[in-house]
Design a protein around this motif. Structure first.
Motif, PDB file in Angstrom:
ATOM      1  N   LEU A  80      -2.379   9.321   0.367  1.00 47.87           N
ATOM      2  CA  LEU A  80      -1.512   8.202   0.736  1.00 47.87           C
ATOM      3  C   LEU A  80      -1.254   8.185   2.239  1.00 47.87           C
ATOM      4  O   LEU A  80      -1.261   7.113   2.858  1.00 47.87           O
ATOM      5  CB  LEU A  80      -0.186   8.292  -0.019  1.00 47.87           C
ATOM      6  CG  LEU A  80       0.793   7.140   0.230  1.00 47.87           C
ATOM      7  CD1 LEU A  80       0.206   5.809  -0.247  1.00 47.87           C
ATOM      8  CD2 LEU A  80       2.127   7.416  -0.461  1.00 47.87           C
TER       9      LEU A  80
ATOM     10  N   THR B 127      -2.214   5.149   4.838  1.00 47.40           N
ATOM     11  CA  THR B 127      -1.231   4.454   5.676  1.00 47.40           C
ATOM     12  C   THR B 127      -1.620   4.516   7.148  1.00 47.40           C
ATOM     13  O   THR B 127      -1.567   3.500   7.856  1.00 47.40           O
ATOM     14  CB  THR B 127       0.165   5.065   5.471  1.00 47.40           C
ATOM     15  OG1 THR B 127       0.471   5.103   4.074  1.00 47.40           O
ATOM     16  CG2 THR B 127       1.222   4.241   6.173  1.00 47.40           C
TER      17      THR B 127
ATOM     18  N   LEU C 231       5.649   3.900   4.149  1.00 53.21           N
ATOM     19  CA  LEU C 231       5.864   4.073   2.719  1.00 53.21           C
ATOM     20  C   LEU C 231       6.700   5.324   2.476  1.00 53.21           C
ATOM     21  O   LEU C 231       6.505   6.345   3.124  1.00 53.21           O
ATOM     22  CB  LEU C 231       4.514   4.190   1.995  1.00 53.21           C
ATOM     23  CG  LEU C 231       3.559   3.002   2.193  1.00 53.21           C
ATOM     24  CD1 LEU C 231       2.205   3.311   1.552  1.00 53.21           C
ATOM     25  CD2 LEU C 231       4.150   1.727   1.596  1.00 53.21           C
ATOM     26  N   SER C 232       7.634   5.226   1.547  1.00 49.23           N
ATOM     27  CA  SER C 232       8.539   6.342   1.275  1.00 49.23           C
ATOM     28  C   SER C 232       8.938   6.335  -0.193  1.00 49.23           C
ATOM     29  O   SER C 232       8.507   5.466  -0.962  1.00 49.23           O
ATOM     30  CB  SER C 232       9.785   6.240   2.167  1.00 49.23           C
ATOM     31  OG  SER C 232      10.466   5.013   1.920  1.00 49.23           O
ATOM     32  N   ASP C 233       9.779   7.300  -0.582  1.00 49.50           N
ATOM     33  CA  ASP C 233      10.296   7.397  -1.950  1.00 49.50           C
ATOM     34  C   ASP C 233       9.156   7.234  -2.951  1.00 49.50           C
ATOM     35  O   ASP C 233       9.187   6.366  -3.827  1.00 49.50           O
ATOM     36  CB  ASP C 233      11.374   6.329  -2.170  1.00 49.50           C
ATOM     37  CG  ASP C 233      12.078   6.484  -3.513  1.00 49.50           C
ATOM     38  OD1 ASP C 233      12.118   7.619  -4.026  1.00 49.50           O
ATOM     39  OD2 ASP C 233      12.555   5.468  -4.056  1.00 49.50           O
ATOM     40  N   VAL C 234       8.154   8.087  -2.842  1.00 53.71           N
ATOM     41  CA  VAL C 234       6.923   7.928  -3.615  1.00 53.71           C
ATOM     42  C   VAL C 234       6.981   8.717  -4.922  1.00 53.71           C
ATOM     43  O   VAL C 234       7.402   9.878  -4.942  1.00 53.71           O
ATOM     44  CB  VAL C 234       5.703   8.398  -2.797  1.00 53.71           C
ATOM     45  CG1 VAL C 234       4.411   8.100  -3.555  1.00 53.71           C
ATOM     46  CG2 VAL C 234       5.685   7.742  -1.422  1.00 53.71           C
TER      47      VAL C 234
ATOM     48  N   TYR D 202       4.213   9.745  -7.855  1.00 50.56           N
ATOM     49  CA  TYR D 202       2.778   9.723  -8.142  1.00 50.56           C
ATOM     50  C   TYR D 202       2.559   9.734  -9.654  1.00 50.56           C
ATOM     51  O   TYR D 202       3.047  10.618 -10.362  1.00 50.56           O
ATOM     52  CB  TYR D 202       2.086  10.916  -7.479  1.00 50.56           C
ATOM     53  CG  TYR D 202       2.142  10.853  -5.979  1.00 50.56           C
ATOM     54  CD1 TYR D 202       1.257  10.062  -5.257  1.00 50.56           C
ATOM     55  CD2 TYR D 202       3.118  11.553  -5.273  1.00 50.56           C
ATOM     56  CE1 TYR D 202       1.332   9.975  -3.876  1.00 50.56           C
ATOM     57  CE2 TYR D 202       3.200  11.479  -3.888  1.00 50.56           C
ATOM     58  CZ  TYR D 202       2.304  10.688  -3.199  1.00 50.56           C
ATOM     59  OH  TYR D 202       2.389  10.604  -1.820  1.00 50.56           O
TER      60      TYR D 202
ATOM     61  N   ALA E 166       0.181   5.459  -6.821  1.00 45.94           N
ATOM     62  CA  ALA E 166       1.296   5.826  -5.951  1.00 45.94           C
ATOM     63  C   ALA E 166       2.323   4.699  -6.018  1.00 45.94           C
ATOM     64  O   ALA E 166       2.048   3.575  -5.600  1.00 45.94           O
ATOM     65  CB  ALA E 166       0.826   6.048  -4.521  1.00 45.94           C
TER      66      ALA E 166
ATOM     67  N   THR F 151       5.561   3.306  -4.606  1.00 41.95           N
ATOM     68  CA  THR F 151       6.225   3.558  -3.330  1.00 41.95           C
ATOM     69  C   THR F 151       7.272   2.502  -2.980  1.00 41.95           C
ATOM     70  O   THR F 151       7.259   1.387  -3.491  1.00 41.95           O
ATOM     71  CB  THR F 151       5.195   3.592  -2.184  1.00 41.95           C
ATOM     72  OG1 THR F 151       4.834   2.231  -1.839  1.00 41.95           O
ATOM     73  CG2 THR F 151       3.942   4.361  -2.569  1.00 41.95           C
ATOM     74  N   ASP F 152       8.161   2.900  -2.065  1.00 38.63           N
ATOM     75  CA  ASP F 152       9.019   1.958  -1.366  1.00 38.63           C
ATOM     76  C   ASP F 152       8.327   1.659  -0.041  1.00 38.63           C
ATOM     77  O   ASP F 152       7.538   2.472   0.454  1.00 38.63           O
ATOM     78  CB  ASP F 152      10.395   2.569  -1.135  1.00 38.63           C
ATOM     79  CG  ASP F 152      11.424   1.554  -0.648  1.00 38.63           C
ATOM     80  OD1 ASP F 152      11.116   0.353  -0.703  1.00 38.63           O
ATOM     81  OD2 ASP F 152      12.499   1.976  -0.209  1.00 38.63           O
ATOM     82  N   SER F 153       8.601   0.493   0.549  1.00 41.55           N
ATOM     83  CA  SER F 153       7.999   0.161   1.833  1.00 41.55           C
ATOM     84  C   SER F 153       9.058  -0.390   2.768  1.00 41.55           C
ATOM     85  O   SER F 153      10.152  -0.773   2.339  1.00 41.55           O
ATOM     86  CB  SER F 153       6.866  -0.869   1.665  1.00 41.55           C
ATOM     87  OG  SER F 153       7.394  -2.179   1.642  1.00 41.55           O
TER      88      SER F 153
ATOM     89  N   ARG G  27       8.906  -2.586  -5.013  1.00 48.23           N
ATOM     90  CA  ARG G  27       8.080  -1.381  -5.125  1.00 48.23           C
ATOM     91  C   ARG G  27       6.624  -1.773  -4.912  1.00 48.23           C
ATOM     92  O   ARG G  27       6.155  -2.767  -5.447  1.00 48.23           O
ATOM     93  CB  ARG G  27       8.242  -0.737  -6.502  1.00 48.23           C
ATOM     94  CG  ARG G  27       9.641  -0.289  -6.818  1.00 48.23           C
ATOM     95  CD  ARG G  27      10.098   0.850  -5.940  1.00 48.23           C
ATOM     96  NE  ARG G  27       9.329   2.078  -6.149  1.00 48.23           N
ATOM     97  CZ  ARG G  27       9.567   3.216  -5.493  1.00 48.23           C
ATOM     98  NH1 ARG G  27      10.540   3.270  -4.584  1.00 48.23           N
ATOM     99  NH2 ARG G  27       8.851   4.289  -5.730  1.00 48.23           N
TER     100      ARG G  27
END
Length: 301
Positions: A22, A26, A76-79, A81, A95, A97-99, A105
């Protein structure tokens, strides 16, 4: 001891490797949009996502040949999997994710065809917080993949038939596979408005995806259904009435071959995330959660 991914039922990716895939995506994605270079994006994308990105970067590069150094980086965060156990290749994982783009999401589907290949993102679906399903897991916490082809996997529709059924529905309006919504009944209603107008008339051709690069993938949900990601292809020809001439926007012109004297044909690709109910569900209709579509080619006549 060597574990053979082509024979053993093992997690598709190591838990330590998934974050690296990931991060690589990114970083490379942001570089591609700063340089407006499709070749850079192709290092980390494949399938429908690569097709849409390639056309977008090509069009932007036409108007900004020096790139876009001020491009705001995607973060991207708070992932979470979603890693399934699988036998053989290709393999995939999701994945979730938050962006930094919105409050939704962003779900990326990463695939690869062999142990010596890099992970690449094939699908991106943007879902509201409420639309993200409760994914099913096994006793060890691994996600449960859906068999795309072969014997029916106890779902209302086999994943490998979704693209063809969707193309047929858009062309004919027949069938009871899909629930009404923006990507189904509303899309057909919108198209009807442009079939024939005083200035132009429009023809639509929808076709199913073919080839390994557009293969559907899916994960089981706790209610017995599944979330499936699939690809579809669409063409639209707009022919002007006598006395009128096409005037496509700059992004379309950047992708165009030929000269738009009287008609323009657009080729589009769509990547969709749908909720497929279990075969015995009270309501067996497939529901679209997200559909991203992009123009990948244009021809003037």
């Amino acid at each position: 001891m060597t574990v053979h991914g082509e024979r053993e039922n093992i997690p598709s990716v190591d838990k330590a490797e998934a974050p690296k895939a990931l991060e690589r995506f990114t970083d490379t994605y942001n570089k591609a949009y700063r340089e407006l270079d499709p070749a850079v994006a192709s290092q980390v994308e494949t399938g429908p996502l690569e097709a849409i990105t390639t056309a977008d970067l090509k069009a932007q590069h036409a108007s900004s040949p020096d790139g876009n150094p001020t491009y705001p980086s995607l973060e991207l965060s708070d992932v979470t999997y979603r890693i399934p156990k699988q036998v053989g290749w290709p393999k995939f994982f999701v994945a979730d994710t938050d962006s930094n783009r919105d409050d939704n999401r962003w779900l990326f589907v990463f695939t690869r065809g062999g142990a010596d290949e890099p992970w690449k993102a094939a699908y991106l679906s943007i879902l509201s917080q409420d639309e993200v399903p409760d994914f099913a897991t096994d006793g060890d916490g691994w996600a449960k993949p859906v068999r795309a082809a072969g014997p029916a996997p106890k779902l209302a529709v086999r994943p490998d038939r979704l693209s063809a059924k969707y193309a047929d529905y858009l062309m004919t309006g027949k069938g009871s596979v899909f629930a009404d919504g923006q990507s189904t009944s509303a899309l057909r209603d919108t198209r009807k408005k442009y079939l024939r107008t005083p200035k132009f008339w429009t023809e639509y051709i929808d076709s199913p995806a073919q080839g390994a690069q557009d293969a559907p993938v899916g994960l089981r949900t706790s209610d017995g259904g599944a979330i499936v990601f699939f690809t579809s292809h669409h063409r639209q020809k707009q022919t002007m009435a006598k006395g009128f001439r096409p005037n496509p926007d700059p992004q379309i012109k950047a992708l165009m071959t030929g000269e738009a004297k009287r008609a323009v044909t657009l080729t589009r690709i769509a990547e969709s995330a749908v909720r497929v109910p279990a075969k015995d569900a009270a309501d067996p209709k497939v529901v679209f959660l997200n559909r991203l579509e992009g123009v990948t080619a244009a021809r003037g006549d």
